[in-house]
Design a protein around this motif. Structure first.
Motif, PDB file in Angstrom:
ATOM      1  N   ILE A 504       4.383   5.812  -9.885  1.00  0.00           N
ATOM      2  CA  ILE A 504       2.967   4.803  -9.497  1.00  0.00           C
ATOM      3  C   ILE A 504       2.551   3.958 -10.599  1.00  0.00           C
ATOM      4  N   ALA A 507       4.699   0.999  -9.649  1.00  0.00           N
ATOM      5  CA  ALA A 507       4.060   0.368  -8.433  1.00  0.00           C
ATOM      6  C   ALA A 507       2.802  -0.499  -8.777  1.00  0.00           C
ATOM      7  N   MET A 558       9.422   9.333  -1.711  1.00  0.00           N
ATOM      8  CA  MET A 558       8.163   8.957  -2.065  1.00  0.00           C
ATOM      9  C   MET A 558       8.397   7.956  -3.349  1.00  0.00           C
ATOM     10  N   ALA A 561       9.343   4.838  -2.010  1.00  0.00           N
ATOM     11  CA  ALA A 561       8.802   3.971  -1.176  1.00  0.00           C
ATOM     12  C   ALA A 561       7.331   3.297  -1.857  1.00  0.00           C
ATOM     13  N   LEU A 562       6.830   3.979  -3.343  1.00  0.00           N
ATOM     14  CA  LEU A 562       6.090   3.466  -4.177  1.00  0.00           C
ATOM     15  C   LEU A 562       6.397   1.925  -4.542  1.00  0.00           C
ATOM     16  N   TYR A 565       5.867  -0.304  -1.904  1.00  0.00           N
ATOM     17  CA  TYR A 565       4.381   0.151  -1.166  1.00  0.00           C
ATOM     18  C   TYR A 565       3.985  -1.047  -0.084  1.00  0.00           C
ATOM     19  N   ASN A 570       6.409   2.183   4.843  1.00  0.00           N
ATOM     20  CA  ASN A 570       6.236   3.315   3.593  1.00  0.00           C
ATOM     21  C   ASN A 570       4.911   3.899   3.497  1.00  0.00           C
ATOM     22  N   TYR A 571       4.066   3.399   4.480  1.00  0.00           N
ATOM     23  CA  TYR A 571       2.663   4.024   4.198  1.00  0.00           C
ATOM     24  C   TYR A 571       2.422   5.218   4.107  1.00  0.00           C
ATOM     25  N   VAL A 574       3.534   6.604   0.935  1.00  0.00           N
ATOM     26  CA  VAL A 574       2.808   6.448  -0.217  1.00  0.00           C
ATOM     27  C   VAL A 574       1.508   6.849  -0.306  1.00  0.00           C
ATOM     28  N   LEU A 594      -3.409   0.075  -3.957  1.00  0.00           N
ATOM     29  CA  LEU A 594      -2.012  -0.071  -3.343  1.00  0.00           C
ATOM     30  C   LEU A 594      -1.885  -0.352  -1.875  1.00  0.00           C
TER      31      LEU A 594
END
Length: 603
Positions: A504, A507, A558, A561-562, A565, A570-571, A574, A594
């Motif tokens: 995170i 991201a 995950m 995907a972050l 994002y 990838n929603y 995320v 994000l």
């Protein structure tokens, strides 16, 4: 034979009046006679020493028939899985089968078996039981001792044992193969060639090994992860040709695998002589009907300037394969090769790359390495550049200028990677300016890999602030010279040390700099890297501290995907990651969010 391709069939042998070859190379790659292909280099080196050599590329492995195509070699079969480990070649990090293979004709997949080195060695022994088997190439080099195998998810034995081979050459191999060939020619048996640096052999009597240092046994490392970590640390400390000890690994009371210290580094004259050998610089004509071999495209108009890397990235196997001491070719030899390149009919004026494992490493990191070797407990650049590091780009800069001045050369690119912390260490900014002015084509790819301190410390990469300082300087220099060019940062997900909080954090950084990566590399545990040891053991072998390792496929998805994002696909991943991490503050409409919340749709 002094020109043309190495013989690949009986017809070639007849044309050359060869009744029996000295050596037969078995390769997992298609035959490309270019110095970027290991089988070609070894073949040409032996040929230059007066030995006759043939090559059987990508033989059918269902039987031993193809392994008899060139007859019985006088001295040995030389086995390589190819330029890439066959398992990496075949499978993605998610263990899905790849369909393409750039080292095969037409880019076709499935032209070599899984664990090609082992399969080929066993088939060669089946073809001629009394012919010695010598392993080489990246697959053998990085599996020379007990190693964690990601695809089997277990610790496997030395590939020397599983292949039933007689000797293993690790590293680049030119020095070793000549010494081996001369020993066999003199009448020595393969079992007596136990003294050659850069080789691994097996023995039933460890007392015959002079000053050998015992590693934890295979029984220990295959059942105890802390023992595996300790063994890896010992191996990691013994990769330098000057300071390394001989290592011994026990398998049972009658079987020991012995690793001799690495081969000495190549001198500039030695490297120059290798690249002057009569390579045709292209793939064998038998592949024309398939459209050629794709792997030649990236290297045909590129120039190798150096070997070795003192960067010390944890996820890279260069320390175990080429070593940390830089070995360079002379500027004169590289310029002459470029001039020959200009005369090629398909040369369009663009040199694609000038470099090595790291483009801007052209000289040894410090003077003490010449006499004492590299430091066993310190890195040259991590956690910050060593005070003894000689950071200079003058030699590389002069080389690039000479290449630019060659008539017929329009542009010289640098694509093999710039180590930006080393570049910043250089107090002379002239190379930085030349880089932006002449050697970037709109975008410069660099590899910060991550920005979280706890992840970077496991990667052996510089702090986020170092990358930011480099990025600021890059854009400042481009403004000064009136160019609009951009940085493309390479990023890696799911590396040991990376939890959801770290993902995170990355991201959020990408949000703040307004960058959306097109590609993300998920960490791939391959043999011979410090990161792979951490992945398997969940221990940092340097400190023996515990390391968090994301292994569950869902968590890895995950984290990946972050980094991307913004991609609508990838929603949901995320959102799940943010919920799990307790970071729902990043779901909203503010500039720090994000993703935006989605309203439930009633059906």
């Amino acid at each position: 034979m002094t020109n043309g391709f190495l013989p690949i069939n009986e017809e070639d042998l007849l044309k050359r009046n060869i009744t029996q070859l000295d050596f037969v190379i078995i390769s997992g790659d298609a035959y490309v006679d270019h110095p970027s292909f290991g089988a070609a280099i070894i073949g040409r080196v032996l040929e230059s020493q007066g030995f006759s050599v043939g090559i059987i590329p990508q033989p059918s492995w269902e039987s031993a028939d193809d392994f008899k195509l060139l007859g019985k070699p006088k001295y040995a079969f030389l086995i390589t899985g190819g330029n890439i480990d066959s398992m990496v070649n075949h499978y993605t990090v998610s263990k899905k089968r790849r369909h393409d293979d750039s080292y095969s004709p037409g880019g076709q997949g499935h032209k070599r078996p899984d664990r090609a080195t082992i399969v080929y060695a066993n088939r060669a022994k089946e073809a001629y039981k009394d012919v010695p088997i010598i392993l080489g190439g990246i697959e053998a080099s990085l599996r020379r001792l007990a190693h964690y195998d990601y695809w089997d998810n277990k610790v496997r034995r030395s590939i020397l044992l599983d292949s039933k081979a007689d000797l293993l050459v690790y590293g680049m191999g030119e020095k070793q193969i000549v010494e081996i060939a001369e020993g066999l020619k003199s009448g020595l048996l393969i079992d007596h060639l136990t003294y050659i640096k850069g080789t691994v052999f097996k023995t039933s009597d460890p007392s015959s090994v002079y000053q050998g240092k015992f590693l934890p046994s295979f029984k220990e490392v295959s059942s105890d992860k802390s023992a595996y970590a300790k063994s890896f640390k010992l191996q990691y400390r013994n990769t330098d040709p000057i300071s390394a000890d001989t290592l011994i690994e026990q398998y049972n009371k009658n079987t020991y695998v012995v690793q001799n210290p690495p081969a000495p580094p190549m001198t500039t004259d030695e490297l120059d002589s290798i690249y002057l050998l009569p390579f045709t610089k292209t793939y064998h004509p038998i592949y024309e009907k398939d459209g050629g071999v794709p792997a030649i495209k990236e290297v045909k108009f590129s120039l190798v300037s150096s070997r070795g890397c003192f960067g010390g990235c944890s996820f890279c196997a260069l320390t175990f394969h080429q070593g940390r001491i830089i070995q360079n070719r002379s500027k004169e030899a590289i310029v002459n090769e470029a001039k020959e390149m200009v005369d090629m009919s398909d040369f369009k004026g663009y040199i694609h790359d000038v470099g090595g494992p790291t483009a801007n490493f052209r000289t040894q990191a410090c003077q003490k390495q010449t006499k004492h070797g590299v430091c066993t407990d310190k890195q040259c650049l991590y956690p910050k550049p060593c005070k003894n590091l000689k950071a200079s780009h003058s030699d590389y800069s002069e080389l690039l200028k000479e290449l630019r001045d060659i008539q017929g050369v329009k542009k010289v690119f640098i694509r093999s990677g710039i180590r930006y912390d080393y570049l910043l260490k250089d107090t002379d900014d002239s190379f930085f300016e030349e880089l932006c002015e002449h050697h970037v084509s709109g975008q410069l790819k660099v590899a910060p890999e991550h920005i979280s301190p706890k992840v970077l410390s496991k990667m052996g990469k510089p702090k986020r602030e170092v990358y930011e300082k480099f990025a600021d300087k890059f854009y400042k220099v481009n403004r000064q010279i009136g160019k609009e060019q951009y940085l493309v940062p390479y990023l890696m997900s799911s590396h040991p040390g990376s939890d959801l909080d770290a993902a995170i954090e990355l991201a959020e950084y990408l949000r703040d700099i307004g960058h959306t990566p097109e590609q993300v590399q998920d960490f791939y545990p391959t043999p011979g890297t410090l990161s792979t040891c951490m992945y398997y053991t969940e221990i940092d072998p340097r400190t023996m501290d515990e390391v968090y390792v994301p292994k569950a496929p869902h968590e890895k998805a995950m984290q990946r995907a972050l980094i991307q994002y913004k991609n609508p696909k990838n929603y949901h991943l995320v959102l799940k990651a943010l919920k799990k991490a307790g970071r729902m503050d990043l779901v909203g409409y503010g500039e720090k969010a994000l993703i935006r919340p989605r309203k439930a749709v009633r059906i």
